[in-house]
Scaffold this motif. Structure first.
Motif, PDB file in Angstrom:
ATOM      1  N   ALA A 136      51.585  59.220  30.889  1.00 22.59           N
ATOM      2  CA  ALA A 136      50.107  58.958  30.601  1.00 22.59           C
ATOM      3  C   ALA A 136      50.160  57.493  30.453  1.00 22.59           C
ATOM      4  N   ASP A 137      50.936  57.032  29.941  1.00 24.17           N
ATOM      5  CA  ASP A 137      50.961  55.479  29.678  1.00 24.17           C
ATOM      6  C   ASP A 137      51.048  54.905  30.659  1.00 24.17           C
ATOM      7  N   LEU A 138      51.895  55.156  32.057  1.00 26.75           N
ATOM      8  CA  LEU A 138      51.854  54.543  33.014  1.00 26.75           C
ATOM      9  C   LEU A 138      50.766  54.815  34.047  1.00 26.75           C
ATOM     10  N   VAL A 139      50.051  55.938  34.178  1.00 25.47           N
ATOM     11  CA  VAL A 139      49.173  56.239  34.705  1.00 25.47           C
ATOM     12  C   VAL A 139      47.963  55.575  34.183  1.00 25.47           C
ATOM     13  N   MET A 140      47.661  55.495  33.000  1.00 24.61           N
ATOM     14  CA  MET A 140      46.567  54.849  32.349  1.00 24.61           C
ATOM     15  C   MET A 140      46.556  53.403  32.780  1.00 24.61           C
ATOM     16  N   LEU A 141      47.745  52.754  32.682  1.00 18.18           N
ATOM     17  CA  LEU A 141      47.568  51.261  32.968  1.00 18.18           C
ATOM     18  C   LEU A 141      47.685  51.091  34.600  1.00 18.18           C
ATOM     19  N   ARG A 142      48.152  51.872  35.445  1.00 22.14           N
ATOM     20  CA  ARG A 142      47.633  51.700  36.797  1.00 22.14           C
ATOM     21  C   ARG A 142      46.463  52.237  37.204  1.00 22.14           C
ATOM     22  N   ALA A 143      45.617  53.052  36.439  1.00 17.05           N
ATOM     23  CA  ALA A 143      44.400  53.276  36.835  1.00 17.05           C
ATOM     24  C   ALA A 143      43.553  52.275  36.162  1.00 17.05           C
ATOM     25  N   ALA A 144      43.737  51.812  35.252  1.00 19.33           N
ATOM     26  CA  ALA A 144      42.869  50.634  34.815  1.00 19.33           C
ATOM     27  C   ALA A 144      42.980  49.481  35.373  1.00 19.33           C
ATOM     28  N   ARG A 145      44.375  49.127  36.212  1.00 17.16           N
ATOM     29  CA  ARG A 145      44.626  48.186  37.175  1.00 17.16           C
ATOM     30  C   ARG A 145      43.701  48.459  38.490  1.00 17.16           C
ATOM     31  N   ALA A 146      43.696  49.534  38.924  1.00 19.03           N
ATOM     32  CA  ALA A 146      43.008  49.785  40.062  1.00 19.03           C
ATOM     33  C   ALA A 146      41.500  49.743  39.753  1.00 19.03           C
ATOM     34  N   LEU A 147      40.870  50.146  38.647  1.00 13.38           N
ATOM     35  CA  LEU A 147      39.881  50.017  38.351  1.00 13.38           C
ATOM     36  C   LEU A 147      39.332  48.476  38.177  1.00 13.38           C
ATOM     37  N   ALA A 148      39.936  47.691  37.643  1.00  6.52           N
ATOM     38  CA  ALA A 148      39.842  46.242  37.505  1.00  6.52           C
ATOM     39  C   ALA A 148      39.770  45.532  38.995  1.00  6.52           C
ATOM     40  N   ALA A 149      40.760  46.089  39.985  1.00  4.29           N
ATOM     41  CA  ALA A 149      40.859  45.433  41.156  1.00  4.29           C
ATOM     42  C   ALA A 149      39.251  45.851  41.930  1.00  4.29           C
ATOM     43  N   LEU A 150      38.870  46.962  41.810  1.00  7.79           N
ATOM     44  CA  LEU A 150      37.726  47.466  42.428  1.00  7.79           C
ATOM     45  C   LEU A 150      36.350  46.583  41.719  1.00  7.79           C
ATOM     46  N   ASP A 151      36.732  46.218  40.524  1.00 15.05           N
ATOM     47  CA  ASP A 151      35.650  45.220  40.155  1.00 15.05           C
ATOM     48  C   ASP A 151      35.690  44.027  40.482  1.00 15.05           C
ATOM     49  N   GLY A 152      37.109  43.683  40.929  1.00 16.14           N
ATOM     50  CA  GLY A 152      36.976  42.095  41.498  1.00 16.14           C
ATOM     51  C   GLY A 152      37.277  41.347  40.232  1.00 16.14           C
ATOM     52  N   ALA A 153      37.862  41.946  39.258  1.00 12.44           N
ATOM     53  CA  ALA A 153      38.217  41.049  37.763  1.00 12.44           C
ATOM     54  C   ALA A 153      39.650  40.253  38.281  1.00 12.44           C
ATOM     55  N   ASP A 154      39.649  39.244  37.307  1.00 14.09           N
ATOM     56  CA  ASP A 154      40.949  38.388  37.488  1.00 14.09           C
ATOM     57  C   ASP A 154      42.089  39.231  36.687  1.00 14.09           C
ATOM     58  N   ALA A 155      41.930  39.979  35.860  1.00 13.27           N
ATOM     59  CA  ALA A 155      42.831  40.537  34.995  1.00 13.27           C
ATOM     60  C   ALA A 155      42.385  42.080  34.460  1.00 13.27           C
ATOM     61  N   VAL A 156      43.290  42.752  33.974  1.00 11.26           N
ATOM     62  CA  VAL A 156      43.078  44.116  33.287  1.00 11.26           C
ATOM     63  C   VAL A 156      42.487  44.198  31.951  1.00 11.26           C
ATOM     64  N   THR A 157      41.497  44.460  31.636  1.00 10.53           N
ATOM     65  CA  THR A 157      40.945  44.462  30.256  1.00 10.53           C
ATOM     66  C   THR A 157      40.974  45.472  29.630  1.00 10.53           C
ATOM     67  N   VAL A 158      40.586  45.650  28.002  1.00  7.47           N
ATOM     68  CA  VAL A 158      40.497  46.643  27.274  1.00  7.47           C
ATOM     69  C   VAL A 158      39.453  47.681  27.757  1.00  7.47           C
ATOM     70  N   ALA A 159      38.436  46.977  28.228  1.00  6.73           N
ATOM     71  CA  ALA A 159      37.248  47.901  28.967  1.00  6.73           C
ATOM     72  C   ALA A 159      37.543  48.501  29.873  1.00  6.73           C
ATOM     73  N   HIS A 160      38.279  48.279  30.753  1.00 13.15           N
ATOM     74  CA  HIS A 160      38.839  49.035  31.841  1.00 13.15           C
ATOM     75  C   HIS A 160      39.753  50.199  31.437  1.00 13.15           C
ATOM     76  N   VAL A 161      40.502  49.949  30.364  1.00 13.67           N
ATOM     77  CA  VAL A 161      41.351  51.000  29.962  1.00 13.67           C
ATOM     78  C   VAL A 161      40.227  52.161  29.286  1.00 13.67           C
ATOM     79  N   GLU A 162      39.486  51.880  28.448  1.00 11.64           N
ATOM     80  CA  GLU A 162      38.699  52.479  27.863  1.00 11.64           C
ATOM     81  C   GLU A 162      37.741  53.651  29.040  1.00 11.64           C
ATOM     82  N   ARG A 163      37.513  52.998  30.239  1.00 10.51           N
ATOM     83  CA  ARG A 163      36.722  53.718  31.321  1.00 10.51           C
ATOM     84  C   ARG A 163      37.632  54.814  32.036  1.00 10.51           C
ATOM     85  N   VAL A 164      39.032  54.380  31.850  1.00 13.41           N
ATOM     86  CA  VAL A 164      39.952  55.633  32.647  1.00 13.41           C
ATOM     87  C   VAL A 164      40.594  56.483  31.725  1.00 13.41           C
TER      88      VAL A 164
END
Length: 353
Positions: free
Chosen positions: A245-273
């Motif tokens: 679950a930890d690994l999937v949550m980090l990867r999902a948050a990273r993919a969402l940040a990439a979709l958003d065009g963000a410079d880094a993964v944030t707490v908000a991305h984690v909360e959304r996934v």
């Protein structure tokens, strides 16, 4: 695009934001392990999966039928060719056909466990390996696995369920305005599929570009300590098994940040996934049971006291006097039942004997 007619546009889906987000995350990082969509019939599960396929590089949409064999899924090796020519002759299966596309499995909970295992292995690794009698062959199989199921028809085993990256639960829509929008959109598409699709061409193109840019930026995004801390806290609170679950949550948050065009993964991305990562892995009852031991002690004492009172009440009733003076208030003593003598009639033949 699968077939002569276009699929219903992904960007035209109505009231499906959680599902759209999960599918786009899996499209950016298929190694997450696929998306399981749970919900009743007629909630656009297959429509969304077909719509996603149009956004991917080769637009492949491959369906795995329930009656498929393992060889149909993973492919076969011609061992006679190995012995005769010294070369492996491989006949590709559905996993090879789905490469760079979508592999869709309807009612995945009804598939044999061996097929589900093979699906999840390939979806997570991006490689399919076929082995027969010491001979093996591997090929790329990077696809987005989308499985659907109706909970009324049975569940997946927990071991298999945990291996799905994300889970989305769909529900029937009871908002009249939303239902009307969905029905009107579907009727318009059925009436003129190509014209309806052209109306969403710009939005579709924008999503395609987002997916391509997100895939390219994925490896450059990093996690800070605040992100790691939140992921750990959420998984511990959910009492998940292991670290998947930890690994999937980090990867999902990273993919969402990439979709958003963000410079880094944030707490908000984690909360959304977090919801789609933990939905099928949560064991909150176990966690609360361990954390709330001290809170249960007064309840257990109260339960014991109530049991004791019940035993005392039963004892008092058993000691009640015939005049009803003892025992619980309102208790009625047993009343004697009437007994009548029954005269036995002996048949005449028996008397003669």
């Amino acid at each position: 695009m699968n077939g002569s007619l276009p699929a219903f546009p992904f960007t035209a889906l109505i009231d499906q934001q959680p599902l759209q987000q999960a599918l786009l995350i899996a499209a950016v990082d298929p190694g997450i392990g696929g998306v399981l969509v749970s919900g009743p019939r007629g909630t656009a599960k297959s429509t969304a999966a077909r719509a996603l396929a149009e956004l991917l590089p080769e637009g492949q949409f491959v369906t795995l039928p329930l009656g498929a064999s393992e060889e149909r899924l993973i492919g076969t090796l011609d061992l006679d060719a190995v012995l005769r020519d010294g070369a492996v002759k491989f006949s590709p299966g559905l996993l090879a056909q789905a490469h760079r596309g979508v592999l869709y499995v309807d009612e995945i909970n009804l598939l044999p466990d061996t097929l589900v295992d093979a699906l999840l292995d390939a979806a997570a690794s991006g490689v399919n390996t076929v082995e027969r009698d010491g001979v093996s062959h591997s090929h790329d199989a990077r696809f987005v696995l989308v499985g659907t199921m109706n909970p009324e028809e049975g569940e997946l085993r927990p071991q298999l369920l945990d291996r799905f990256g994300l889970v989305v639960e769909l529900e029937n829509c009871f908002d009249p305005a939303v239902r009307q929008r969905i029905v009107k959109a579907r009727l318009a598409f059925d009436l003129d599929p190509r014209g309806f699709h052209r109306a969403y061409a710009t939005q579709q193109s924008d999503v395609v570009q987002r997916i391509r840019a997100a895939r390219a930026a994925l490896s450059a995004l990093s996690f800070d300590d605040a992100v790691h801390a939140l992921v750990s806290r959420l998984c511990i609170e959910a009492a998940v098994d292991g670290l998947r679950a930890d690994l999937v949550m980090l990867r999902a948050a990273r993919a969402l940040a990439a979709l958003d065009g963000a410079d880094a993964v944030t707490v908000a991305h984690v909360e959304r996934v977090a919801a789609s990562v933990l939905l099928h892995r949560r064991h909150a009852d176990d966690a609360s049971a361990e954390a709330g031991t001290s809170e249960r002690e007064p309840q257990e004492a109260a339960t014991a006291s109530a049991d004791q009172k019940t035993e005392n009440g039963q004892h008092n009733r058993s000691q009640a006097k015939s005049d009803g003076s003892a025992g619980d208030w309102g208790y009625l003593p047993p009343q004697p039942a009437g007994i009548a003598n029954v005269k036995t009639v002996v048949p005449l033949a028996a008397k003669k004997r």
